[in-house]
Design an enzyme around this catalytic site. Structure first.
Site, PDB file in Angstrom:
ATOM      1  N   LYS A  45       4.586   2.777 -12.156  1.00  0.00           N
ATOM      2  CA  LYS A  45       5.096   1.778 -13.108  1.00  0.00           C
ATOM      3  C   LYS A  45       6.488   2.193 -13.587  1.00  0.00           C
ATOM      4  CE  LYS A  45       1.509  -0.986 -13.177  1.00  0.00           C
ATOM      5  NZ  LYS A  45       1.606  -2.353 -12.644  1.00  0.00           N
ATOM      6  N   ARG A  46       7.177   2.959 -12.780  1.00  0.00           N
ATOM      7  CA  ARG A  46       8.562   3.385 -13.053  1.00  0.00           C
ATOM      8  C   ARG A  46       8.670   4.095 -14.400  1.00  0.00           C
ATOM      9  NH1 ARG A  46       7.400   2.115  -8.489  1.00  0.00           N
ATOM     10  NH2 ARG A  46       8.608   0.686  -7.197  1.00  0.00           N
ATOM     11  N   ALA A  82      11.599   3.024 -17.009  1.00  0.00           N
ATOM     12  CA  ALA A  82      11.868   1.575 -17.107  1.00  0.00           C
ATOM     13  C   ALA A  82      11.682   1.062 -18.524  1.00  0.00           C
ATOM     14  CB  ALA A  82      10.952   0.818 -16.146  1.00  0.00           C
ATOM     15  N   LEU A  84       9.996   0.347 -22.344  1.00  0.00           N
ATOM     16  CA  LEU A  84       8.718  -0.097 -22.895  1.00  0.00           C
ATOM     17  C   LEU A  84       7.834  -0.710 -21.810  1.00  0.00           C
ATOM     18  CD1 LEU A  84       6.994  -0.975 -25.434  1.00  0.00           C
ATOM     19  CD2 LEU A  84       8.296  -3.101 -25.375  1.00  0.00           C
ATOM     20  N   GLY A 129      13.656   1.300 -23.674  1.00  0.00           N
ATOM     21  CA  GLY A 129      13.038   2.421 -24.383  1.00  0.00           C
ATOM     22  C   GLY A 129      13.232   3.756 -23.681  1.00  0.00           C
ATOM     23  N   GLU A 132      16.328   4.888 -25.105  1.00  0.00           N
ATOM     24  CA  GLU A 132      16.087   5.280 -26.500  1.00  0.00           C
ATOM     25  C   GLU A 132      15.453   6.676 -26.559  1.00  0.00           C
ATOM     26  OE1 GLU A 132      13.958   1.435 -27.422  1.00  0.00           O
ATOM     27  OE2 GLU A 132      15.161   1.612 -29.240  1.00  0.00           O
ATOM     28  N   GLU A 152      16.562  -5.623 -23.308  1.00  0.00           N
ATOM     29  CA  GLU A 152      15.876  -6.299 -24.420  1.00  0.00           C
ATOM     30  C   GLU A 152      16.436  -7.701 -24.637  1.00  0.00           C
ATOM     31  OE1 GLU A 152      16.795  -3.174 -24.362  1.00  0.00           O
ATOM     32  OE2 GLU A 152      15.311  -1.907 -25.348  1.00  0.00           O
ATOM     33  N   ARG A 155      15.001 -10.101 -22.338  1.00  0.00           N
ATOM     34  CA  ARG A 155      13.532 -10.243 -22.457  1.00  0.00           C
ATOM     35  C   ARG A 155      13.143 -10.938 -23.763  1.00  0.00           C
ATOM     36  NH1 ARG A 155      13.479  -9.039 -17.539  1.00  0.00           N
ATOM     37  NH2 ARG A 155      13.722  -6.884 -16.880  1.00  0.00           N
ATOM     38  N   GLY A 160      13.462  -1.096 -30.261  1.00  0.00           N
ATOM     39  CA  GLY A 160      12.503  -0.760 -31.317  1.00  0.00           C
ATOM     40  C   GLY A 160      12.200   0.722 -31.383  1.00  0.00           C
TER      41      GLY A 160
HETATM   42  C1  1HE Z   1       6.850  -2.257 -15.383  1.00  0.00           C
HETATM   43  C2  1HE Z   1       8.049  -2.032 -16.097  1.00  0.00           C
HETATM   44  C3  1HE Z   1       8.003  -2.167 -17.506  1.00  0.00           C
HETATM   45  C4  1HE Z   1       8.453  -1.739 -14.003  1.00  0.00           C
HETATM   46  N1  1HE Z   1       6.839  -2.518 -18.082  1.00  0.00           N
HETATM   47  N2  1HE Z   1       5.724  -2.605 -16.001  1.00  0.00           N
HETATM   48  N3  1HE Z   1      12.244  -2.733 -19.420  1.00  0.00           N
HETATM   49  C5  1HE Z   1      12.730  -3.602 -18.536  1.00  0.00           C
HETATM   50  O1  1HE Z   1      12.960  -4.757 -18.796  1.00  0.00           O
HETATM   51  C6  1HE Z   1      12.928  -3.038 -17.151  1.00  0.00           C
HETATM   52  C7  1HE Z   1      11.917  -3.656 -16.220  1.00  0.00           C
HETATM   53  N4  1HE Z   1      11.883  -2.979 -14.924  1.00  0.00           N
HETATM   54  C8  1HE Z   1      12.800  -3.199 -13.974  1.00  0.00           C
HETATM   55  O2  1HE Z   1      13.796  -3.875 -14.144  1.00  0.00           O
HETATM   56  C9  1HE Z   1      12.542  -2.554 -12.636  1.00  0.00           C
HETATM   57  O3  1HE Z   1      11.152  -2.250 -12.552  1.00  0.00           O
HETATM   58  C10 1HE Z   1      13.340  -1.242 -12.411  1.00  0.00           C
HETATM   59  C11 1HE Z   1      14.808  -1.583 -12.192  1.00  0.00           C
HETATM   60  C12 1HE Z   1      13.190  -0.251 -13.540  1.00  0.00           C
HETATM   61  C13 1HE Z   1      12.801  -0.532 -11.129  1.00  0.00           C
HETATM   62  O4  1HE Z   1      12.801  -1.452 -10.049  1.00  0.00           O
HETATM   63  P1  1HE Z   1      11.888  -1.143  -8.778  1.00  0.00           P
HETATM   64  O5  1HE Z   1      12.207  -2.182  -7.753  1.00  0.00           O
HETATM   65  O6  1HE Z   1      12.001   0.278  -8.388  1.00  0.00           O
HETATM   66  O7  1HE Z   1      10.351  -1.330  -9.281  1.00  0.00           O
HETATM   67  P2  1HE Z   1       9.526  -2.678  -9.524  1.00  0.00           P
HETATM   68  O8  1HE Z   1       8.996  -3.190  -8.231  1.00  0.00           O
HETATM   69  O9  1HE Z   1      10.267  -3.647 -10.356  1.00  0.00           O
HETATM   70  O10 1HE Z   1       8.324  -2.139 -10.435  1.00  0.00           O
HETATM   71  C14 1HE Z   1       7.249  -1.381  -9.896  1.00  0.00           C
HETATM   72  C15 1HE Z   1       6.056  -1.628 -10.776  1.00  0.00           C
HETATM   73  O11 1HE Z   1       6.326  -1.160 -12.104  1.00  0.00           O
HETATM   74  C16 1HE Z   1       5.743  -3.114 -10.931  1.00  0.00           C
HETATM   75  O12 1HE Z   1       4.343  -3.221 -11.095  1.00  0.00           O
HETATM   76  P3  1HE Z   1       3.386  -3.657  -9.876  1.00  0.00           P
HETATM   77  O13 1HE Z   1       2.021  -3.646 -10.447  1.00  0.00           O
HETATM   78  O14 1HE Z   1       3.875  -5.014  -9.452  1.00  0.00           O
HETATM   79  O15 1HE Z   1       3.606  -2.618  -8.801  1.00  0.00           O
HETATM   80  C17 1HE Z   1       6.418  -3.496 -12.236  1.00  0.00           C
HETATM   81  O16 1HE Z   1       5.816  -4.606 -12.859  1.00  0.00           O
HETATM   82  C18 1HE Z   1       6.175  -2.233 -13.032  1.00  0.00           C
HETATM   83  N5  1HE Z   1       7.141  -2.081 -14.100  1.00  0.00           N
HETATM   84  N6  1HE Z   1       9.015  -1.715 -15.206  1.00  0.00           N
HETATM   85  C19 1HE Z   1       5.742  -2.717 -17.324  1.00  0.00           C
HETATM   86  N7  1HE Z   1       9.083  -1.931 -18.266  1.00  0.00           N
HETATM   87  C20 1HE Z   1      10.485   0.336 -28.239  1.00  0.00           C
HETATM   88  S1  1HE Z   1      11.205  -1.082 -27.766  1.00  0.00           S
HETATM   89  C21 1HE Z   1      11.859  -0.825 -26.208  1.00  0.00           C
HETATM   90  C22 1HE Z   1      12.126  -2.144 -25.564  1.00  0.00           C
HETATM   91  C23 1HE Z   1      12.342  -2.008 -24.090  1.00  0.00           C
HETATM   92  O17 1HE Z   1      12.256  -0.971 -23.512  1.00  0.00           O
HETATM   93  S2  1HE Z   1      12.698  -3.481 -23.295  1.00  0.00           S
HETATM   94  C24 1HE Z   1      13.080  -3.016 -21.673  1.00  0.00           C
HETATM   95  C25 1HE Z   1      11.880  -3.094 -20.780  1.00  0.00           C
END
Ligand code: 1HE
Length: 278
Positions: A45-46, A82, A84, A129, A132, A152, A155, A160
């Site tokens: 889940k990265r 990746a 939160l 996060g 963060e 964020e 999304r 946070g």
């Molecule tokens: C996840 C998450 C996640 C991956 N929560 N499941 N963060 C984001 O908005 C970033 C979201 N992630 C991405 O943009 C990409 O995953 C990456 C660029 C980080 C990596 O890409 P990649 O191609 O290597 O991986 P992928 O195919 O997108 O993800 C592999 C799996 O990880 C996939 O699940 P699967 O069951 O389909 O295999 C994804 O759904 C899962 N995955 N990132 C849940 N973030 C305290 S407040 C903080 C607020 C934040 O952090 S908001 C930012 C959230």
């Protein structure tokens, strides 16, 4: 010890109930001498950070053995983190959202204002996060594969995990506003130029660099490291008069320490290293 029983040379991490015990499977910890290495271990889940991982990190940093003098934090797989775990967010109401953010604040405070300095080794995605978390640590090393973003904005949420407190202090409000409004990504070189990383290293070299820095940090007096971690950021945020007063008091406490006397004597009597020439 009973006759014939072999003496063991186990470190506390190997003992049942040692410092790695009780961590969730999504975190791993080991030690090398006085350095603990804690790894985000959810590469499928990265290394997205769920409640279990955040609680596990809080517990880990609160229960570090006394003989650990620095920590290295890294992530397994292609990415540091990746951010939160978005799958946990869908069910949360507003009140739960406040508590969730506060739980990250508490956990990351245990890192930033814990007992020992923490060196983060970053690679791949360091986003939301994940950034963060890295910002709550004291030294950041970026491998050249590192990229940073605050998705964020796109999304529909907000930082946070202390991001709006810590990140503007690293990169400025203007850059953070741009990152959040436009969803742009900074590469490793930009992150280095803007202050997100202190060191930029080649792919695969981060852990060795992190360990080397942690070992160097561990040779400082614990009092000085404590003052750097706890007093410095607070002094820097005071008005000038309060800052100068707090600095004098901190300096006096540090130099009154027997260890300071010994270290200074060692230098004057040519037993201590000189400052390295560049
Ligand atoms: C996840 C998450 C996640 C991956 N929560 N499941 N963060 C984001 O908005 C970033 C979201 N992630 C991405 O943009 C990409 O995953 C990456 C660029 C980080 C990596 O890409 P990649 O191609 O290597 O991986 P992928 O195919 O997108 O993800 C592999 C799996 O990880 C996939 O699940 P699967 O069951 O389909 O295999 C994804 O759904 C899962 N995955 N990132 C849940 N973030 C305290 S407040 C903080 C607020 C934040 O952090 S908001 C930012 C959230």
């Amino acid at each position: 010890m009973a006759k014939g029983t072999k003496p063991t040379r186990k470190t506390s991490s190997e003992k049942p109930g040692g410092f790695a015990a009780g961590l969730p499977p999504s975190l791993a910890a080991r030690r090398q001498g006085a350095i603990a290495i804690v790894t985000l271990k959810r590469p499928q889940k990265r290394n997205a950070l769920n409640d279990t991982m955040v609680e596990g990190l809080a517990a880990f940093f609160q229960t570090l053995p006394k003989d650990i003098r620095a920590v290295v934090l890294n992530g397994e797989g292609e990415h540091f983190s990746a951010g939160l775990d978005l799958s946990e967010l869908t069910e949360r109401n507003t009140a739960e959202g406040v508590e969730h953010s506060a739980s990250w604040h508490r956990a990351f405070q245990h890192i930033e204002f814990g007992r020992v300095p923490v060196v983060t080794v970053m690679h791949g995605a360091v986003v939301g996060g994940g950034l963060e978390l890295a910002a709550a640590t004291h030294i950041r090393i970026a491998e050249r594969s590192t990229y940073y973003a605050l998705p964020e904005g796109s999304r529909g949420i907000f930082v946070g995990g202390g991001g709006s407190v810590r990140l503007p202090r690293l990169i400025g409000i203007a850059r953070m506003t741009d990152l959040m409004l436009t969803g742009r990504t900074y590469g490793a070189e930009e992150g280095q130029a803007f202050g997100l990383s202190h060191y930029l290293v080649e792919p695969g070299e981060g852990l060795a660099s992190g360990l080397a820095l942690a070992r160097r940090i561990a040779t400082n007096s614990a009092t000085t490291n404590f003052a750097i971690m706890h007093a410095l950021p607070r002094i820097a945020e005071q008005d000038r008069a309060s800052g100068f007063l707090m600095e004098s008091l901190t300096a006096a406490i540090a130099q009154g320490n027997q260890e300071a006397k010994k270290r200074i004597k060692d230098f004057l009597e040519k037993r201590a290293a000189k400052v390295e020439r560049r």
